[in-house]
Write a protein that holds these residues in place. Sequence first.
Motif, PDB file in Angstrom:
ATOM      1  N   ASP A 201       0.794  -1.207   0.000  1.00  0.00           N
ATOM      2  CA  ASP A 201       0.000   0.000   0.000  1.00  0.00           C
ATOM      3  C   ASP A 201       0.831   1.264   0.000  1.00  0.00           C
ATOM      4  O   ASP A 201       0.307   2.341   0.163  1.00  0.00           O
TER       5      ASP A 201
ATOM      6  N   ASP B 110       2.608   2.241  -2.580  1.00  0.00           N
ATOM      7  CA  ASP B 110       2.590   2.772  -3.933  1.00  0.00           C
ATOM      8  C   ASP B 110       3.980   2.909  -4.549  1.00  0.00           C
ATOM      9  O   ASP B 110       4.316   3.920  -5.144  1.00  0.00           O
ATOM     10  N   LYS B 111       4.798   1.883  -4.362  1.00  0.00           N
ATOM     11  CA  LYS B 111       6.157   1.876  -4.927  1.00  0.00           C
ATOM     12  C   LYS B 111       6.380   0.561  -5.649  1.00  0.00           C
ATOM     13  O   LYS B 111       5.735  -0.437  -5.351  1.00  0.00           O
TER      14      LYS B 111
ATOM     15  N   ARG C 252       0.964   3.909  -8.846  1.00  0.00           N
ATOM     16  CA  ARG C 252      -0.503   4.023  -9.024  1.00  0.00           C
ATOM     17  C   ARG C 252      -0.969   5.472  -8.895  1.00  0.00           C
ATOM     18  O   ARG C 252      -2.030   5.833  -9.372  1.00  0.00           O
TER      19      ARG C 252
ATOM     20  N   THR D 255      -1.796   6.877  -6.060  1.00  0.00           N
ATOM     21  CA  THR D 255      -2.684   7.070  -4.905  1.00  0.00           C
ATOM     22  C   THR D 255      -1.958   7.789  -3.761  1.00  0.00           C
ATOM     23  O   THR D 255      -2.507   8.707  -3.150  1.00  0.00           O
ATOM     24  N   THR D 256      -0.720   7.382  -3.495  1.00  0.00           N
ATOM     25  CA  THR D 256       0.016   8.024  -2.402  1.00  0.00           C
ATOM     26  C   THR D 256       0.357   9.462  -2.760  1.00  0.00           C
ATOM     27  O   THR D 256       0.253  10.358  -1.918  1.00  0.00           O
TER      28      THR D 256
ATOM     29  N   LYS E 171      -2.912  -0.719 -13.952  1.00  0.00           N
ATOM     30  CA  LYS E 171      -2.945  -0.001 -12.666  1.00  0.00           C
ATOM     31  C   LYS E 171      -1.866   1.075 -12.591  1.00  0.00           C
ATOM     32  O   LYS E 171      -1.785   1.820 -11.616  1.00  0.00           O
TER      33      LYS E 171
END
Length: 497
Positions: A16, A18-19, A380, A382-383, A423
């Motif tokens: 989670d 994002d890497k 992605r 998101t972060t 994604k």
Amino acid sequence: MPDSQAPQIVTTQPHDDDKFHEECGVFGIWKATDAAALTALGLHALQHRGQEAAGIVTLDDAGIFHAHKGQGLVGDIFSDAKVMASLRGTAAMGHNRYATTGETALRNVQPLYADFAFGGFAVAHNGNLTNATQLHRNLVQRGCLFQSTTDSEVFVHLIAISLYSTVVDRLIDALRQVQGAYSLVALHNGALLGARDPLGVRPLVLGRLGGEGGGQPAWVLTSETCALDIVGADFVRDIDPGEIIVIDDQGVHSIKPFGKIQDRFCIFEYIYFARPDSVVEGTPVYATRKRIGLELARESGVDADVVVPVPDSGVPAAMGYATESGIHFELGIIRNHYVGRTFIEPTDQIRHLGVKLKHSANRAIIAGKRVILVDDSIVRGTTSRKIVEMVRAAGAREVHMRISSPPTTHSCYYGIDTPERSKLMAACHDISEMARIIGVDSLAFISLDGLYRALGKPGRDPARPSYCDACFTGDYAIPLTDTHDSSDRQLSLLQAG
Ligand code: SF4
């Protein structure tokens, strides 16, 4: 208590943040007192390359192998004095694992060990075989019984069924049949072995410990020089692409069965994967990351008040950016280093705070300022979006994002955990759309040529690229045999090491 209010355990790692993620680190030593302890230290220095599980196999002077494996961090698995005492011997090898799927069973933790006619054999690798599923199917048809779902076991079976007589010839025979990106370390009664794939995508270095004044040195094979530093070993050299190393009581022997092939080292090691204090392929990672930031500032300068890294991996590039642009470098985002592997979130309301577990904005630095955020990649997105929201909430007047890698438009099949292509934000959106989604005033990535310049090349030569850069270009130098075989996609059980 209604379900939505029930306390939930949320995994904060590994997927989670994002890497892209490195999937493994390897370490082997021949011959030293405290070989197991030195291997545990080496694996500890390589913890950034895998946090799911680790294992060590040792070989004692009577030719007996000893092993211990566990799930979790190296410090927890090898903290018990009884465990360490049981790992007897002067030769050892170990492995850190980063699982790519939910399959984290102990049977997949490396090193894998097998008893052959020629004696015991332990093997571990960093990387991914791109024809592992095909080889697995053929081996099963020939009667091989697989105990794990890791593709390291493919090496074990290929070596087992080889018709060659010596261990080294069997290993060469196995390596001729595999495709992929890998660095491998193996241990048998007579020697510590190392091998690097013919394009040298994944790293492997040789170090030397002691031996001053004419004594026998110990030899180390490992993924990064930071693991040499922690045990006090001197860096000797990088293992060449396609080279096989045999270390025995007579010293270090090199075999190059694949001839000369062009080096395509993973360019992402410089950007993010390797530890900043490592020297990779003769180049210090920290200095390289600063040079990438410098190039980034030259290519995409913008008027602003402060350069702020997204910690920790964005720090050296942000320093380079600040130096070149003349804009102040400030720690406008503070990272919480004490976030555990899981976090209990008591209510739905705070479940959305996610990113704040790890990062918080330093309002005193950010409020009222035009901020340049420097990060190493957007996967992605998101972060990035949450970080920008956080910086704006802390009062930033403008937020400009600068990324020290080109847009990641393709997945990696060479041993790095990446989301599927659909994604990846840069695969689905152009840069102006990405800027709008992330919520920044401007967004820019370093160009591919700029990245190559930061690495001391004149730019990227499309006819002969010096590195693997497939996640930015889609130029996959190693065949993606399993991926292109649609029948195998359904059977894709095997995992990277
Ligand atoms: Fe490294 Fe990207 Fe190549 Fe994978 S595809 S090996 S992450 S450069």
